[in-house]
Design a protein around this motif. Sequence first.
Motif, PDB file in Angstrom:
ATOM      1  N   ALA A   1      51.630  51.252  28.211  1.00 45.62           N
ATOM      2  CA  ALA A   1      51.566  50.322  27.082  1.00 45.62           C
ATOM      3  C   ALA A   1      52.525  50.787  25.992  1.00 45.62           C
ATOM      4  O   ALA A   1      52.510  51.972  25.614  1.00 45.62           O
ATOM      5  N   LEU A   2      53.316  49.869  25.484  1.00 46.60           N
ATOM      6  CA  LEU A   2      54.354  50.229  24.523  1.00 46.60           C
ATOM      7  C   LEU A   2      54.126  49.622  23.140  1.00 46.60           C
ATOM      8  O   LEU A   2      54.293  50.297  22.128  1.00 46.60           O
ATOM      9  N   LEU A   3      53.789  48.343  23.094  1.00 42.13           N
ATOM     10  CA  LEU A   3      53.595  47.641  21.818  1.00 42.13           C
ATOM     11  C   LEU A   3      52.351  46.768  21.913  1.00 42.13           C
ATOM     12  O   LEU A   3      51.989  46.305  22.996  1.00 42.13           O
ATOM     13  N   ARG A   4      51.735  46.530  20.766  1.00 36.58           N
ATOM     14  CA  ARG A   4      50.614  45.607  20.712  1.00 36.58           C
ATOM     15  C   ARG A   4      50.878  44.574  19.619  1.00 36.58           C
ATOM     16  O   ARG A   4      51.272  44.934  18.504  1.00 36.58           O
ATOM     17  N   LEU A   5      50.657  43.322  19.962  1.00 33.14           N
ATOM     18  CA  LEU A   5      50.813  42.235  19.006  1.00 33.14           C
ATOM     19  C   LEU A   5      49.442  41.655  18.681  1.00 33.14           C
ATOM     20  O   LEU A   5      48.511  41.731  19.503  1.00 33.14           O
ATOM     21  N   ASP A   6      49.325  41.071  17.514  1.00 29.72           N
ATOM     22  CA  ASP A   6      48.103  40.385  17.108  1.00 29.72           C
ATOM     23  C   ASP A   6      48.385  38.900  16.976  1.00 29.72           C
ATOM     24  O   ASP A   6      49.382  38.502  16.354  1.00 29.72           O
ATOM     25  N   ASN A   7      47.500  38.093  17.553  1.00 22.95           N
ATOM     26  CA  ASN A   7      47.585  36.648  17.423  1.00 22.95           C
ATOM     27  C   ASN A   7      46.157  36.130  17.253  1.00 22.95           C
ATOM     28  O   ASN A   7      45.384  36.069  18.209  1.00 22.95           O
ATOM     29  N   LEU A   8      45.787  35.791  16.021  1.00 23.72           N
ATOM     30  CA  LEU A   8      44.425  35.362  15.733  1.00 23.72           C
ATOM     31  C   LEU A   8      44.073  34.077  16.462  1.00 23.72           C
ATOM     32  O   LEU A   8      42.909  33.862  16.835  1.00 23.72           O
ATOM     33  N   ASP A   9      45.052  33.219  16.689  1.00 23.99           N
ATOM     34  CA  ASP A   9      44.785  31.974  17.408  1.00 23.99           C
ATOM     35  C   ASP A   9      44.350  32.251  18.832  1.00 23.99           C
ATOM     36  O   ASP A   9      43.421  31.606  19.357  1.00 23.99           O
ATOM     37  N   ASP A  10      45.039  33.217  19.496  1.00 28.72           N
ATOM     38  CA  ASP A  10      44.651  33.552  20.873  1.00 28.72           C
ATOM     39  C   ASP A  10      43.246  34.135  20.915  1.00 28.72           C
ATOM     40  O   ASP A  10      42.431  33.793  21.802  1.00 28.72           O
ATOM     41  N   ASP A  11      42.928  35.026  19.963  1.00 28.95           N
ATOM     42  CA  ASP A  11      41.590  35.616  19.936  1.00 28.95           C
ATOM     43  C   ASP A  11      40.532  34.542  19.697  1.00 28.95           C
ATOM     44  O   ASP A  11      39.480  34.530  20.362  1.00 28.95           O
ATOM     45  N   ALA A  12      40.803  33.645  18.745  1.00 34.82           N
ATOM     46  CA  ALA A  12      39.833  32.589  18.454  1.00 34.82           C
ATOM     47  C   ALA A  12      39.661  31.655  19.642  1.00 34.82           C
ATOM     48  O   ALA A  12      38.532  31.214  19.940  1.00 34.82           O
ATOM     49  N   GLN A  13      40.751  31.362  20.346  1.00 35.80           N
ATOM     50  CA  GLN A  13      40.658  30.453  21.491  1.00 35.80           C
ATOM     51  C   GLN A  13      39.809  31.069  22.599  1.00 35.80           C
ATOM     52  O   GLN A  13      39.031  30.369  23.263  1.00 35.80           O
ATOM     53  N   VAL A  14      39.949  32.386  22.826  1.00 37.98           N
ATOM     54  CA  VAL A  14      39.133  33.048  23.847  1.00 37.98           C
ATOM     55  C   VAL A  14      37.657  32.955  23.483  1.00 37.98           C
ATOM     56  O   VAL A  14      36.794  32.648  24.339  1.00 37.98           O
ATOM     57  N   LYS A  15      37.320  33.199  22.214  1.00 34.57           N
ATOM     58  CA  LYS A  15      35.916  33.135  21.797  1.00 34.57           C
ATOM     59  C   LYS A  15      35.362  31.715  21.921  1.00 34.57           C
ATOM     60  O   LYS A  15      34.224  31.512  22.371  1.00 34.57           O
ATOM     61  N   VAL A  16      36.148  30.719  21.543  1.00 39.72           N
ATOM     62  CA  VAL A  16      35.692  29.337  21.650  1.00 39.72           C
ATOM     63  C   VAL A  16      35.474  28.948  23.108  1.00 39.72           C
ATOM     64  O   VAL A  16      34.458  28.321  23.458  1.00 39.72           O
ATOM     65  N   LEU A  17      36.412  29.316  23.972  1.00 38.31           N
ATOM     66  CA  LEU A  17      36.270  28.973  25.389  1.00 38.31           C
ATOM     67  C   LEU A  17      35.089  29.694  26.016  1.00 38.31           C
ATOM     68  O   LEU A  17      34.396  29.139  26.900  1.00 38.31           O
ATOM     69  N   GLN A  18      34.831  30.933  25.600  1.00 34.33           N
ATOM     70  CA  GLN A  18      33.659  31.645  26.120  1.00 34.33           C
ATOM     71  C   GLN A  18      32.366  30.924  25.739  1.00 34.33           C
ATOM     72  O   GLN A  18      31.455  30.757  26.575  1.00 34.33           O
ATOM     73  N   ALA A  19      32.297  30.484  24.481  1.00 27.98           N
ATOM     74  CA  ALA A  19      31.093  29.763  24.036  1.00 27.98           C
ATOM     75  C   ALA A  19      30.955  28.430  24.769  1.00 27.98           C
ATOM     76  O   ALA A  19      29.842  28.044  25.195  1.00 27.98           O
ATOM     77  N   GLU A  20      32.069  27.718  24.939  1.00 29.82           N
ATOM     78  CA  GLU A  20      32.008  26.440  25.640  1.00 29.82           C
ATOM     79  C   GLU A  20      31.623  26.634  27.097  1.00 29.82           C
ATOM     80  O   GLU A  20      30.886  25.802  27.682  1.00 29.82           O
ATOM     81  N   LEU A  21      32.094  27.733  27.709  1.00 27.93           N
ATOM     82  CA  LEU A  21      31.761  27.988  29.107  1.00 27.93           C
ATOM     83  C   LEU A  21      30.267  28.286  29.260  1.00 27.93           C
ATOM     84  O   LEU A  21      29.624  27.827  30.217  1.00 27.93           O
ATOM     85  N   ILE A  22      29.705  29.069  28.333  1.00 28.54           N
ATOM     86  CA  ILE A  22      28.271  29.364  28.393  1.00 28.54           C
ATOM     87  C   ILE A  22      27.465  28.069  28.264  1.00 28.54           C
ATOM     88  O   ILE A  22      26.500  27.821  29.021  1.00 28.54           O
ATOM     89  N   GLN A  23      27.873  27.231  27.349  1.00 35.52           N
ATOM     90  CA  GLN A  23      27.175  25.970  27.147  1.00 35.52           C
ATOM     91  C   GLN A  23      27.291  25.070  28.379  1.00 35.52           C
ATOM     92  O   GLN A  23      26.331  24.411  28.796  1.00 35.52           O
ATOM     93  N   ALA A  24      28.493  25.052  29.016  1.00 30.97           N
ATOM     94  CA  ALA A  24      28.702  24.213  30.199  1.00 30.97           C
ATOM     95  C   ALA A  24      27.866  24.707  31.369  1.00 30.97           C
ATOM     96  O   ALA A  24      27.307  23.903  32.150  1.00 30.97           O
ATOM     97  N   ARG A  25      27.734  26.022  31.518  1.00 34.48           N
ATOM     98  CA  ARG A  25      26.922  26.566  32.618  1.00 34.48           C
ATOM     99  C   ARG A  25      25.444  26.254  32.398  1.00 34.48           C
ATOM    100  O   ARG A  25      24.714  25.959  33.356  1.00 34.48           O
ATOM    101  N   GLN A  26      25.018  26.342  31.153  1.00 35.36           N
ATOM    102  CA  GLN A  26      23.625  26.010  30.869  1.00 35.36           C
ATOM    103  C   GLN A  26      23.349  24.536  31.170  1.00 35.36           C
ATOM    104  O   GLN A  26      22.301  24.170  31.722  1.00 35.36           O
ATOM    105  N   ALA A  27      24.283  23.665  30.827  1.00 36.49           N
ATOM    106  CA  ALA A  27      24.116  22.243  31.112  1.00 36.49           C
ATOM    107  C   ALA A  27      24.096  21.985  32.603  1.00 36.49           C
ATOM    108  O   ALA A  27      23.352  21.125  33.114  1.00 36.49           O
TER     109      ALA A  27
END
Length: 516
Positions: free
Chosen positions: A300-326
Motif C-alpha cells: 500500500a502506497l497512498l490512501r485517498l478519502d472520498n466521503l461520497d464513496d463511504d456514504a454510498q457503501v453505508k446506504v447500500l448496506q442499509a438498503e440491502l438489509i432492508q431488502a433481505r428482511q422484506a
Amino acid sequence: VLQLENILLIALVYPVVKVVHEFGHAYAVKRWGGEVHEIGVLFLVFYPVPYVDASAATSFRSKWERMVVGAAGIMVEMFLAAIALFVWLAVEPGLTRAIAANVMVISGVSTLLFNGNPLLRFDAYYVLSDLIEIPNLAQRSWGEVAYLTKRYLFGVRHLVQPAWSGREAVLLAAYAVLSFSYRVFVLLAISLLVTSRYMFVGGLVAVWSLYMTLVSPVAKAVRAPLRDSRLRPVRGRIYALCGGALILLLLFLFAVPMPYATKAQGLVWVENRAILRAGDSGFVSEILAPPGATVAKGRALLRLDNLDDDAQVKVLQAELIQARQAEQAAFADASQTQILAGNVKFLEDQLDTARARQASLTLKSAVPGRFLLPGAEDMLGRYVKRGERLGFIADPARMMVVVLVPDDAIDPVRNRHSRVYLRFAGARGETVNGRILRITPSSDDTLPSQVLSSEGGGLFAPDPRARDPLKTFQRFYRVDVAAPDIGGHPVEERVYALFRHDWEPLGPRWYRALRG
C-alpha cells in the motif's frame, strides 16, 4: 487559424487593419509636407484591399524621411498588435478575444513574414531600397544575375553590367538569390499549411506556386536564346550547359545516396502497470510508503478519502438489509419473493461495486521497484481525479525510452532498417545505442507527459480547445526503445533520439513526402 469560422473573421478584420496601415503611410507623407492625392479601396478577386498614393515621398531629399514613410504602415500594425495582445489577455473567451487574436496574427505574424520582410516587394523592400540607395532593387538584382550568367557562363561579350562597382554587384546578386529562395519557401509553406486543412485548395495553391517559381522561369529561359539576338550565336552552348546541368541534377537527386535520419524527442518512462493512478476521485489523506523507498508488489502506497464513496457503501448496506428482511417476510408469496430476490441481487452487485471503488482509494504497487512520488511535499490534502497519474514504480527491468515520432515521419522508422541513438538530457552529451521494442499501430494525440509538450520544452503544441492539457494539435506514433543502464536515469527525463536509416538519394524521399 485555418478553421472556417476564423477565416471568415479574418476576412472581416483584415480590411480594417489595413485601413489603419494605409493611414500610417498617409500621415507620414503629410508630416514632411507631402501631399496625398488619393486614398481608397481596390477590389482584388472581389475582396476589398485599401491603398494610399504615397508617391509624393519620392521627392523627399532625406532618405530617412522616405524610409519612415515606407515603414509607417509596419509600425502602425505592430502598435495594433501590441494593443490587441493586452486586449486578448484581459477579456474572457468570446468574439472580442477572437478579434484580438486575429489582429495579432494579421498585424504581428503576417507583417513580419510578408510586409516587414525586405525580400518580398512590400513596404520593407522600399525601406531597404532607400537605406542602401539603390532604386529598382529587385529589377536590378535580377539584371545583375542575368549579366553574370550571360557573361561568365554563356560567354556573351559586350554586355553592360547593371552594377556600378564590385561591392554593388555582390549585393545585387545576393539579394536576387535570397529573395527568390524566400519566395519559394513562403509559397511552399503556405501550400503545405493550407493542404493540411483544405486539400483541394492547398493543392491548387501548390500547383500555382510550382508554376510561378519553377515552370514559368524555366520556360522563359528556354525561349530566351531564340528571342535574344545576343544569345543566338551561343545557343548551342547554352542548351548543352543547361542539359548537362539538368542531367547532373537528376543524377544527384536520384542516384547519389545521402545520409538519412529522423530526429525525435522522448522521455524515460515505465510500463503501464508501474504507473500509479488514482482509482477514484478523492483527497490524499495519507502517504503509506516513504517516497524513494523500494517496495514489494502489493504494498500500500497512498490512501485517498472520498466521503461520497463511504456514504454510498453505508446506504447500500442499509438498503440491502432492508431488502433481505422484506424478502424473508414475503416467503409465502412466490411471485413477490422472486421480485424481492432480484432486488437483493441488484443491491448486492451495487454494494460490491461501491466497495471495490472504496478499496481503490488505497493505491497499491502492481510491481516491485522504487516508489517515486513527484511533488510529495504538497501531496497531502490534494484533490485528485479518477485516473490521474500520481507516481511511478521505477524498476530498471520495466523502464524504457518512449519516443514520439510525428505521423509524417514514421514511415522510414517503421519500414526501413534503423539504428537508434539516444542522448539523455542529464548525461552531458553522451550517446548510447538503443533498440526498438515496439511501434504503436495507430497514431495518437495525447502525450504521456507534459515534458514533451511545447510548454515543457518539447516539440508538440497542446490544443487549447481541449480540456486535457496533454491533447496536442499534431498526431504522433509512440516508439518504445530499450536502452542500457536506464535505471540510472530519472523517470520523465528528456531524451533526444536519432533514427539513422540506410543512405538513400533525395529524390525518392521528396517524392514520398509529396505523395504523403
